[in-house]
Design a protein around this motif. Sequence first.
Motif, PDB file in Angstrom:
ATOM      1  N   UNK A 311       0.864  -1.103  -0.016  1.00 38.85           N
ATOM      2  CA  UNK A 311       0.013  -0.009   0.006  1.00 38.85           C
ATOM      3  C   UNK A 311       0.855   1.161   0.038  1.00 38.85           C
ATOM      4  N   UNK A 312       1.956   1.278   0.740  1.00 42.35           N
ATOM      5  CA  UNK A 312       2.815   2.340   0.798  1.00 42.35           C
ATOM      6  C   UNK A 312       3.589   2.387  -0.463  1.00 42.35           C
ATOM      7  N   UNK A 313       3.812   1.341  -1.008  1.00 41.76           N
ATOM      8  CA  UNK A 313       4.791   1.606  -2.149  1.00 41.76           C
ATOM      9  C   UNK A 313       3.786   2.036  -3.520  1.00 41.76           C
ATOM     10  N   UNK A 314       2.634   1.569  -3.551  1.00 51.80           N
ATOM     11  CA  UNK A 314       1.540   2.418  -4.256  1.00 51.80           C
ATOM     12  C   UNK A 314       1.423   3.799  -4.160  1.00 51.80           C
ATOM     13  N   UNK A 315       1.293   4.119  -2.826  1.00 54.36           N
ATOM     14  CA  UNK A 315       1.112   5.728  -2.580  1.00 54.36           C
ATOM     15  C   UNK A 315       2.402   6.446  -2.915  1.00 54.36           C
ATOM     16  N   UNK A 316       3.670   5.796  -3.000  1.00 53.56           N
ATOM     17  CA  UNK A 316       4.865   6.436  -3.570  1.00 53.56           C
ATOM     18  C   UNK A 316       5.135   6.257  -4.832  1.00 53.56           C
ATOM     19  N   UNK A 317       4.402   5.681  -5.714  1.00 55.74           N
ATOM     20  CA  UNK A 317       4.369   5.394  -6.879  1.00 55.74           C
ATOM     21  C   UNK A 317       5.651   4.438  -7.408  1.00 55.74           C
ATOM     22  N   UNK A 318       5.840   3.522  -6.377  1.00 50.04           N
ATOM     23  CA  UNK A 318       6.913   2.539  -6.708  1.00 50.04           C
ATOM     24  C   UNK A 318       6.228   1.258  -6.913  1.00 50.04           C
ATOM     25  N   UNK A 319       7.159   0.436  -7.822  1.00 49.86           N
ATOM     26  CA  UNK A 319       6.816  -0.882  -8.056  1.00 49.86           C
ATOM     27  C   UNK A 319       7.829  -1.862  -7.693  1.00 49.86           C
ATOM     28  N   UNK A 320       7.168  -2.702  -6.617  1.00 52.02           N
ATOM     29  CA  UNK A 320       7.976  -3.669  -5.967  1.00 52.02           C
ATOM     30  C   UNK A 320       8.717  -4.605  -7.161  1.00 52.02           C
ATOM     31  N   UNK A 321       9.979  -5.069  -7.262  1.00 54.19           N
ATOM     32  CA  UNK A 321      10.184  -5.965  -8.246  1.00 54.19           C
ATOM     33  C   UNK A 321       9.649  -7.343  -7.740  1.00 54.19           C
ATOM     34  N   UNK A 322       9.594  -8.293  -8.741  1.00 58.27           N
ATOM     35  CA  UNK A 322       8.838  -9.574  -8.441  1.00 58.27           C
ATOM     36  C   UNK A 322       9.975 -10.397  -7.671  1.00 58.27           C
ATOM     37  N   UNK A 323      11.159 -10.314  -7.856  1.00 59.14           N
ATOM     38  CA  UNK A 323      12.260 -10.935  -7.065  1.00 59.14           C
ATOM     39  C   UNK A 323      12.125 -10.514  -5.631  1.00 59.14           C
ATOM     40  N   UNK A 324      11.880  -9.412  -5.215  1.00 60.65           N
ATOM     41  CA  UNK A 324      11.839  -8.877  -3.846  1.00 60.65           C
ATOM     42  C   UNK A 324      10.292  -9.416  -3.281  1.00 60.65           C
ATOM     43  N   UNK A 325       9.550  -9.516  -3.773  1.00 61.09           N
ATOM     44  CA  UNK A 325       8.172 -10.207  -3.524  1.00 61.09           C
ATOM     45  C   UNK A 325       8.326 -11.450  -3.136  1.00 61.09           C
ATOM     46  N   UNK A 326       9.003 -12.267  -4.088  1.00 59.55           N
ATOM     47  CA  UNK A 326       8.987 -13.720  -3.459  1.00 59.55           C
ATOM     48  C   UNK A 326      10.151 -13.936  -2.420  1.00 59.55           C
ATOM     49  N   UNK A 327      11.032 -13.046  -2.177  1.00 63.20           N
ATOM     50  CA  UNK A 327      12.064 -12.933  -1.114  1.00 63.20           C
ATOM     51  C   UNK A 327      11.152 -12.708   0.139  1.00 63.20           C
ATOM     52  N   UNK A 328      10.042 -11.779   0.280  1.00 60.10           N
ATOM     53  CA  UNK A 328       9.538 -11.352   1.306  1.00 60.10           C
ATOM     54  C   UNK A 328       8.924 -12.551   2.229  1.00 60.10           C
ATOM     55  N   UNK A 329       9.400 -12.105   3.500  1.00 60.70           N
ATOM     56  CA  UNK A 329       8.560 -13.150   4.331  1.00 60.70           C
ATOM     57  C   UNK A 329       7.270 -12.797   4.726  1.00 60.70           C
ATOM     58  N   UNK A 330       6.962 -11.378   4.796  1.00 55.22           N
ATOM     59  CA  UNK A 330       5.533 -10.948   4.973  1.00 55.22           C
ATOM     60  C   UNK A 330       5.240  -9.835   4.076  1.00 55.22           C
ATOM     61  N   UNK A 331       3.998  -9.641   3.243  1.00 55.07           N
ATOM     62  CA  UNK A 331       3.592  -8.647   2.631  1.00 55.07           C
ATOM     63  C   UNK A 331       2.339  -7.795   3.191  1.00 55.07           C
ATOM     64  N   UNK A 332       2.360  -6.823   3.291  1.00 55.92           N
ATOM     65  CA  UNK A 332       1.122  -5.991   3.926  1.00 55.92           C
ATOM     66  C   UNK A 332       0.689  -5.274   2.838  1.00 55.92           C
ATOM     67  N   UNK A 333      -0.617  -5.269   2.611  1.00 59.02           N
ATOM     68  CA  UNK A 333      -1.449  -4.528   1.382  1.00 59.02           C
ATOM     69  C   UNK A 333      -2.956  -4.191   1.511  1.00 59.02           C
TER      70      UNK A 333
END
Length: 333
Positions: A311-333
């Motif tokens: 949610x914060x990434x979207x508000x900042x206009x940032x796209x999280x790379x898929x590689x980081x999403x796969x590494x994440x232990x937890x994703x808040x959205x």
Amino acid sequence: MMNRRAFLAGTGALLLVAPLAAEAQRPGKVYRIGVLSTAGPEQENFVWSALRGQLRELGWLEGQNLVLEWRYAEAKYERLPDLAAELVRLEPDLIMARGGPGATAAKRATATIPIVMYGATDPVGIGLVQSLARPGGNVTGLSDDQDPEILGKQLQLLKDVAPAVSKVAFLTRVPPSAVVPLISRYEAALEAGAKALGLQVRQWYLQGPDDISKAFIAVRQEGFGALHVAYVPVTWINRRQILDLAARQRLPAIYMHRAYALDGGLMAYGEDEREVPRRLAVYVDKILRGAKPADLPVEQPTKFELVINLKTAKALGLTIPQSLLLRADEISQ
């Protein structure tokens, strides 16, 4: 919010000590633990909400055979000696102390009451223990020392998410004089990590809310495009102020504790503090059953986690790379 990995490591350690729970404590004995915190109730709750359950499994029930006495410094370190002295006068069976300054104050107040530290930086360097393997005195527990290279990894994560950023502001506390040698190694690692990524990094030392406001004004005026925020009492207690200012100035930031990301920060990478209660419970149980701190080695962090706030990434206009999403232990959205 979704959990991406199960946190099962360390269960074996609990199984090893669980049989001790069946042993009878001294009949009628109520054990007293004094808790000396450099922070406040909210930060302690992250540890103690789970630690109470861990202790209960080992046979220690608050209000029955266990009493807790709390003393909070609320990031006012000058209060620690008096708070430590108050706890010692209560003659507890054990003192638990957050942070190097908290553990140091407790140790200066007593050489006989066992002390279990947690979140302590460089316990050998600041004189809390003789060595990690053989503490030697009345202090043992958990150090929060992480390889200084973790700072470079955090900067890399920030660069991966915000590749256009060239200047990063590092917000931290005024370092206690006792840990200056260790801090210098972290500062060197921070500079080396920044250089390797082509980043310019500058540190801002904070003591309170006014320093935070002034730092953000300077960050904006001097063109810094991102933040790296340390997990220390001043940034924790005032994290809402930091998160709000970062959002207002549209600054991508990486933090060192999951709560910052879950409360609205962009992402966090650091020690998984959810492991701390289990590990602390083992120390408490062993010492209350007669073990000596001098014989219990100090442990360092073993598990790390990456938490991302989409949610914060979207508000900042940032796209999280898929590689980081796969590494994440937890994703808040």
